[in-house]
Design an enzyme around this catalytic site. Structure first.
Site, PDB file in Angstrom:
ATOM      1  N   GLY A  12       0.839  -1.193   0.000  1.00 23.23           N
ATOM      2  CA  GLY A  12       0.000   0.000   0.000  1.00 23.23           C
ATOM      3  C   GLY A  12       0.868   1.234   0.000  1.00 23.23           C
ATOM      4  O   GLY A  12       2.064   1.154   0.289  1.00 23.23           O
ATOM      5  N   CYS A  30       5.263  -6.152   1.330  1.00 21.86           N
ATOM      6  CA  CYS A  30       5.650  -4.738   1.377  1.00 21.86           C
ATOM      7  C   CYS A  30       5.052  -4.044   2.607  1.00 21.86           C
ATOM      8  O   CYS A  30       5.405  -4.383   3.726  1.00 21.86           O
ATOM      9  CB  CYS A  30       5.258  -4.071   0.051  1.00 21.86           C
ATOM     10  SG  CYS A  30       6.143  -2.541  -0.200  1.00 21.86           S
ATOM     11  N   TYR A  31       4.089  -3.134   2.411  1.00 20.23           N
ATOM     12  CA  TYR A  31       3.439  -2.519   3.578  1.00 20.23           C
ATOM     13  C   TYR A  31       2.921  -3.611   4.513  1.00 20.23           C
ATOM     14  O   TYR A  31       2.995  -3.502   5.734  1.00 20.23           O
ATOM     15  CB  TYR A  31       2.280  -1.628   3.118  1.00 20.23           C
ATOM     16  CG  TYR A  31       1.383  -1.130   4.247  1.00 20.23           C
ATOM     17  CD1 TYR A  31       1.718   0.004   4.976  1.00 20.23           C
ATOM     18  CD2 TYR A  31       0.206  -1.809   4.565  1.00 20.23           C
ATOM     19  CE1 TYR A  31       0.902   0.451   6.004  1.00 20.23           C
ATOM     20  CE2 TYR A  31      -0.614  -1.369   5.594  1.00 20.23           C
ATOM     21  CZ  TYR A  31      -0.273  -0.234   6.310  1.00 20.23           C
ATOM     22  OH  TYR A  31      -1.080   0.195   7.320  1.00 20.23           O
ATOM     23  N   HIS A  77       7.749  -7.548  -4.103  1.00 15.33           N
ATOM     24  CA  HIS A  77       6.444  -7.925  -4.661  1.00 15.33           C
ATOM     25  C   HIS A  77       6.564  -9.236  -5.443  1.00 15.33           C
ATOM     26  O   HIS A  77       6.988  -9.219  -6.597  1.00 15.33           O
ATOM     27  CB  HIS A  77       5.927  -6.815  -5.585  1.00 15.33           C
ATOM     28  CG  HIS A  77       5.480  -5.609  -4.831  1.00 15.33           C
ATOM     29  ND1 HIS A  77       4.215  -5.492  -4.301  1.00 15.33           N
ATOM     30  CD2 HIS A  77       6.139  -4.486  -4.482  1.00 15.33           C
ATOM     31  CE1 HIS A  77       4.103  -4.342  -3.667  1.00 15.33           C
ATOM     32  NE2 HIS A  77       5.261  -3.709  -3.757  1.00 15.33           N
ATOM     33  N   GLU A 125       4.233 -10.876  -6.698  1.00 14.09           N
ATOM     34  CA  GLU A 125       3.144 -11.009  -7.671  1.00 14.09           C
ATOM     35  C   GLU A 125       3.458 -10.395  -9.039  1.00 14.09           C
ATOM     36  O   GLU A 125       2.764 -10.670 -10.006  1.00 14.09           O
ATOM     37  CB  GLU A 125       1.848 -10.384  -7.104  1.00 14.09           C
ATOM     38  CG  GLU A 125       1.854  -8.863  -6.938  1.00 14.09           C
ATOM     39  CD  GLU A 125       2.514  -8.374  -5.656  1.00 14.09           C
ATOM     40  OE1 GLU A 125       3.324  -9.114  -5.075  1.00 14.09           O
ATOM     41  OE2 GLU A 125       2.235  -7.239  -5.234  1.00 14.09           O
ATOM     42  N   ASP A 179     -13.712  -8.112 -25.348  1.00 13.62           N
ATOM     43  CA  ASP A 179     -14.231  -7.709 -24.034  1.00 13.62           C
ATOM     44  C   ASP A 179     -15.727  -7.406 -24.084  1.00 13.62           C
ATOM     45  O   ASP A 179     -16.504  -7.917 -23.282  1.00 13.62           O
ATOM     46  CB  ASP A 179     -13.487  -6.473 -23.501  1.00 13.62           C
ATOM     47  CG  ASP A 179     -11.988  -6.666 -23.519  1.00 13.62           C
ATOM     48  OD1 ASP A 179     -11.561  -7.832 -23.477  1.00 13.62           O
ATOM     49  OD2 ASP A 179     -11.248  -5.670 -23.593  1.00 13.62           O
ATOM     50  N   LYS A 235      -6.978  -9.679 -19.620  1.00 15.54           N
ATOM     51  CA  LYS A 235      -7.452 -10.036 -20.962  1.00 15.54           C
ATOM     52  C   LYS A 235      -7.565 -11.550 -21.179  1.00 15.54           C
ATOM     53  O   LYS A 235      -8.569 -12.039 -21.677  1.00 15.54           O
ATOM     54  CB  LYS A 235      -6.481  -9.450 -21.987  1.00 15.54           C
ATOM     55  CG  LYS A 235      -6.982  -9.513 -23.402  1.00 15.54           C
ATOM     56  CD  LYS A 235      -7.650  -8.229 -23.749  1.00 15.54           C
ATOM     57  CE  LYS A 235      -8.155  -8.102 -25.124  1.00 15.54           C
ATOM     58  NZ  LYS A 235      -8.855  -6.810 -25.258  1.00 15.54           N
TER      59      LYS A 235
END
Ligand code: XMP
Length: 504
Positions: free
Chosen positions: A52, A79-80, A165, A167, A222, A360
């Site tokens: 964050g 992280c945070y 991170h 991710e 989409d 996507k």
């Protein structure tokens, strides 16, 4: 049962959820301060505290609600999230004075979170604060050159914190680290794309049952998938397809067929004349883009008023769009995008955006489950302003006809040779340049057509595709043969940057 991800405002929070989906674990993202009961309602198997923008020192920083960290759950703080864990369990966090952003390499790592990893582990850092004292019983399990506390874990091996991170793509082994966490936490791995469909259907039904929903379809993946979703959900919907006359050969019919056969209530608006009249004589690319965007909104508004009232406007907004528009202030405006999926707020509808947390490829999966034909599902991107930005200079009927046929020859040949899926996007551009040639004994003075095919991951950067010479030769012969107004065919060798993918 779910992995509960508490969101403290990182732009990557939903990427964590996406990574877990890739690892077939069900996860839900909840606001960071959500009350204990709401966490419990998810029957949590594990807890993730996201990153964050705040510092743990900020009085306004979001914190988990009382009792959440007292649940006996495996926890991963990112992280945070890691800093919060360190502080919460009695450690110390300080402004390090050495902010660390971007790539870093773990110089040492150990313990179950890093099981199976060997060699250099590159990670992505983005923080200013640092953990300077560990909570009692915790130990450091990874460090970087700059940061002696890059990952921590508690005595029981149930709670972990990573300063980087895992991710993001810039942490190439991040998936393995997340998978290790899921394994340590004993999380069930039975999530499939069907669940994503169920979640999207449930959202649409919960919000829009008994209401009327409007949406704009472009023929892209989409908006088409969204139309099919609304039809499958059984909500009262009207899909408006504006034919601006700038579509490719047979595109309108293809979209109409695919959507109507799936039970979509589709209304096509014939607006070709109007768009062409307003575009007549307009040379400047930005002016063309702006006119098309404006006309589109006008036509759409008129149709909505005629068919309305509607309570909801459904949009196929994807997660990267959400992130991009949140973070786009200050980005240079290279091109005014006209996007059928992004109508302005002033239209006054409530928004229904069931794909806002998806990427996507996940929407393509949903399309597959909903029966969207592959011709639409796996189609290359096509810009909202259509062929108008592939005809350099003023657009007219004749040029549209020439380009439509040339584009069709190129794209059909790519498909016939099994090359269509190898490139990210392919297109033909009609230049205003004419050049002299010869056919038989006759002088020929025809347009120069440019073919462009690129490889890319996300369209942000691109390289020209190394299509086989024999293939290019075949297409370059076929086009002037079938379209005498084209005298010459060239292949575009420009990457992005410095070029863009489209020419205008
Ligand atoms: P450029 O030309 O900027 O394009 O390299 C990157 C990608 O975006 C597509 N594109 C658009 N898509 N509305 C859209 O929906 C637009 O106005 C637009 N302009 C470009 C382009 O086709 C490529 O895939």
């Amino acid at each position: 049962m779910a992995v509960v991800i508490l969101d403290f405002g990182s732009q990557y929070t939903h990427l964590i959820a996406r990574r877990f989906r890739e690892l077939r674990a069900y996860s839900v993202v909840l606001p960071g301060h959500v009350p204990l009961e709401e966490v419990l309602a998810q029957k949590p198997e594990a807890l993730v505290l996201s990153g964050g923008p705040s510092s743990v020192f900020d009085p306004g920083a979001i914190r988990p609600a009382e009792g959440v960290l007292e649940l006996d759950l495996p926890v991963l703080g990112i992280c945070y999230g890691m800093q919060y864990l360190a502080q919460h369990y009695g450690g110390r966090v300080e402004r390090s004075g050495r902010a660390e952003y971007g790539k870093a390499v773990l110089t040492a790592y150990e313990g179950p979170l890093f099981a199976g990893l060997a060699g250099e582990v590159q990670v992505w850092m983005s923080h200013a604060d640092a953990v300077t004292e560990l909570p009692p019983g915790w130990r450091v399990v990874a460090r970087t050159e700059e940061n002696p506390v890059a990952a921590i874990q508690d005595e029981a091996g149930r709670r972990f914190g990573v300063q980087f991170h895992p991710e993001v793509a810039h942490t190439p082994k991040g998936m393995e680290i997340l998978e290790n966490f899921l394994h340590l936490a004993g999380v069930r791995r039975d999530w499939t794309p069907d669940h994503a469909l169920d979640v999207a259907l449930a959202e649409v039904r919960a919000k829009a049952a008994g209401e009327r929903v409007l949406l704009a379809v472009s023929g892209g993946v989409d908006s088409s998938t969204l139309a099919l979703l609304l039809a499958r959900a059984g909500v009262d919907h009207t899909a408006v397809f504006v034919d601006h006359g700038l579509l490719r050969l047979g595109e309108r019919e293809e979209v109409e067929r695919a959507l109507a056969s799936a039970g979509v209530n589709l209304v096509t608006v014939d607006a070709q004349g109007r768009f062409l009249a307003t575009l007549a004589g307009i040379d400047d690319p930005e002016a063309k883009r702006k006119i098309i965007g404006r006309e589109f909104i006008e036509v759409f508004k008129q149709k909505a008023a005629e068919l309305g009232p509607f309570r909801f406007l459904a949009q196929g907004t994807l997660y990267p769009d959400v992130i991009e528009s949140a973070g786009s202030t200050g980005a240079a405006n290279i091109k005014s995008h006209h996007n059928v999926g992004g109508l302005p707020a002033e239209l006054g509808f409530e928004l229904l955006e069931p794909f806002r947390f998806l990427f996507k490829d996940e929407v393509r999966e949903l399309g597959l489950l909903l029966g969207l034909p592959d011709t639409i599902r796996l189609r290359h991107p096509f810009p909202g302003p259509g062929l108008a930005i592939r005809i350099l200079g003023p657009v007219d009927e004749e040029k549209l006809d020439i380009l439509r046929r040339a584009d069709d020859i190129f794209i059909s040949a790519l498909k016939d040779h099994g090359l269509y899926d190898e490139v990210w996007q392919a297109l033909a551009v009609l230049t205003p340049v004419r050049s002299v040639g010869v056919t038989g004994d006759e002088r020929r003075y025809g347009y120069v057509l440019a073919l462009r095919a690129v490889t890319s991951v996300d369209g942000m950067t691109a390289d020209w595709a190394r299509l086989p010479h024999d293939f290019l030769d075949e297409v370059a012969r076929r086009i002037p043969q079938r379209i005498p107004k084209i005298g010459r065919v060239v292949y575009d060798l420009t990457s992005k940057p410095p070029g863009t993918i489209e020419w205008e």
